[in-house]
Design an enzyme around this catalytic site. Structure first.
Site, PDB file in Angstrom:
ATOM      1  CE  LYS A 252      -3.958  -2.155   2.129  1.00 22.40           C
ATOM      2  NZ  LYS A 252      -4.759  -2.387   3.290  1.00 22.40           N
ATOM      3  NE  ARG A 253       4.721   0.043   3.679  1.00 19.49           N
ATOM      4  CZ  ARG A 253       3.809  -0.780   4.201  1.00 19.49           C
ATOM      5  NH1 ARG A 253       2.796  -0.284   4.864  1.00 19.49           N
ATOM      6  NH2 ARG A 253       3.916  -2.074   4.055  1.00 19.49           N
TER       7      ARG A 253
END
Length: 480
Positions: A252-253
């Site tokens: 998600k980063r």
RNA sequence: GUCCCCAUCGUCUAGGUCGGCCUAGGACACCAGAUUUUCAUUCUGGUAACAGGGGUUCGAAUCCCCUUGGGGACGCCA
């Protein structure tokens, strides 16, 4: 009638991996004329955020993955946010306890942690050893007195389990070397993922669960839990995971793979969807470019592959470019304008930009690339080749151009031809020496779209300013 | 450490169920050429793969086993 669901937890924005799960569920529903349900798994109060739920829903809508039931649209099994369904889970947990299929467990996290370390040392599976099952009444009272709050664990009675996966085929598990009795209710009284998923899938009548391969080890637990509650488990299909260009796991980063980033760069939702569909799915023939409706028709679970795949930005760009070219000029203009306005990248007068936009349809692969092509419309630019602009031969061309401009009478594409016909006899320059100065005078760049197309769209007023500027007489617009 | 999943060009994949039609096809990327008085687009051509080893069979990319490699899971996250 099939019923499928996409069940994200609102702890971040959508990325390529999530979206593919959503897309395949959606596509399956459309293909089979079934129902696509959106369910929000927000039982982790710590990490769940309303703005992420909003963001996920927005991204799904942008992609065209509208849901038939779920937040915003309602449905017969509302609410579709798990945080609002506590009482339902509570009821089923209690029932399992009453039937002796689950039990209060007074083992502390510290104890299970220690047991795990022990397990590694003895080459044993890292699983809970069910020690809490048989605590004596005295032991339990003792622990209660110490203030220990119990979890509720589901009792695994039959560890051997065979299942048929829609994508992977037959898979066999032996829970004994995977997990022990697992927690369905935390010490704080809230249900865990396993409980909420099973209850909701059952109650909402989900027939097919298509999810990421990371859930494969959870599936035997879910089947057992479902059966324990007296439900018939749905069919399961596990999608292999997508990795980054270098084979690294998606996270998600990683901003580069988030849907928001693709929106920001101006990809077409259906171009992106087409690309994602090709990650793990193939039509069985050589076709790759699918319009949105065609994709819904062509999709089939049988052709979903088992191996994992890497995200390739180059191919996405190519495919998005193909979708751009599928658009009519007016569709292209509308979508590009909407993008430029939304991202505040509009340079120059709107009417002028609108006219010029179609000229660049073949030049870009996603809308953000329009920016560098369009910057000349604003008027403040540096010439790529100042030397060329300043040459006496070039200046002669510009003077002639200014003289010719008022004489032009043709409309549309003919304007350019008339201009060329009239300017040629008046200047020495010809061939590249004639066309290059014209090109640079207009856009400031040595490379760009066809002059013929550009010329007629710009209009004589704008052209006049261009040549005046090239001669060093004022700028296109007054600076304020 | 234990269990599970996966394995065709650099990448996405077709083919594998029904082994011979595969001297392994397509696409992206890359290289070369054509078109375009520019760039891009478009078109043509080219380089490039069945992870390794054993079987089964007249015959294996396709079936079986092992090895290796990659991924996932083992949470009071989902």
């Amino acid at each position: 009638m099939i019923r499928v669901r996409f069940a994200p937890s609102p702890t971040g924005f959508l990325h390529l991996g999530n979206v593919r799960t959503a897309l395949f569920n959606f596509l399956l529903a459309k293909k089979e004329r079934g129902t696509f349900i959106l369910r929000i798994e927000d039982t982790d109060l710590e990490r769940s955020r309303p703005e992420f739920q909003e963001g996920i829903m927005e991204d799904l809508r942008w992609l065209g993955l509208g849901w038939d039931e779920g937040p915003g649209v309602g449905g017969p099994f509302a609410p579709y946010e798990q945080s609002k369904r506590s009482a339902i889970y509570q009821k089923y947990t209690q029932k399992l306890i009453d039937e002796g299929k689950a039990y209060y467990c007074y083992v502390t996290p510290e104890e299970t942690e220690a047991a795990k370390k022990e397990a590694v040392l003895h080459h044993r599976p890292l699983r809970f050893d069910n020690r809490g099952r048989d605590f004596s009444t005295k032991e339990i009272d003792d622990r209660k007195a110490r203030g220990i709050k119990p979890t509720v664990r589901f009792k695994i009675e039959n560890p051997e389990l065979k299942m048929h996966d829609l994508i992977r085929g037959d898979v066999a598990f032996n829970l004994d070397d995977m997990v022990g009795d697992f927690i369905i209710q935390r010490a704080d009284g809230t249900p865990t993922f396993h409980m909420t998923v099973c209850v909701d899938d059952a109650l909402m009548g989900i027939t097919h669960v298509i999810r990421g391969e990371d859930h494969l080890p959870n599936t035997p637990k879910h089947i057992l839990l479902l059966e324990g509650m007296g439900f018939k488990p749905p069919a399961y299909g596990h999608l292999s995971l997508i990795h980054g260009p270098g084979g690294e796991p998606l996270s998600k980063r990683l901003a580069a793979v988030s849907v928001r980033e693709f929106r920001k760069k101006g990809y077409l939702p259906h171009g992106l969807a087409n690309y994602i569909a090709l990650l793990g799915w193939a039509p069985g023939n050589d076709r790759e470019i699918f319009r949105w409706e065609e994709l819904q028709q062509a999709f089939s679970l049988e052709h979903v592959g088992k191996s994992s795949s890497n995200f390739d930005p180059d191919k996405l760009n190519w495919l998005n470019g193909q979708h751009l070219r599928l658009l009519s000029d007016s569709e292209f203009t509308e979508q590009a304008m909407a993008y430029l306005l939304r991202e505040e990248k509009l340079l120059g007068e709107e009417a002028l930009v609108r006219r010029v936009l179609p000229v660049f349809k073949e030049s870009v692969e996603y809308f953000e690339q329009l920016e560098e092509h369009l910057d000349f419309l604003e008027g403040y630019f540096e010439y790529d080749n100042q030397v060329l602009i300043s040459r006496p031969e070039s200046r002669e061309v510009f003077e002639a151009a200014l003289a010719v401009l008022p004489e032009l009478t043709a409309q549309g594409d003919g304007l350019y031809q008339e201009f060329i016909d009239k300017i040629k006899p008046r200047v020495k320059a010809k061939g590249k020496d004639l066309f290059m100065p014209l090109r640079v005078a207009l856009t400031g760049k040595e490379h760009g779209p066809e002059l013929k197309k550009l010329f007629s769209q710009l209009g004589t007023t704008f052209l006049k300013k261009c040549f005046e500027r090239a001669l060093g007489r004022g700028t296109l617009y007054e600076r304020n």
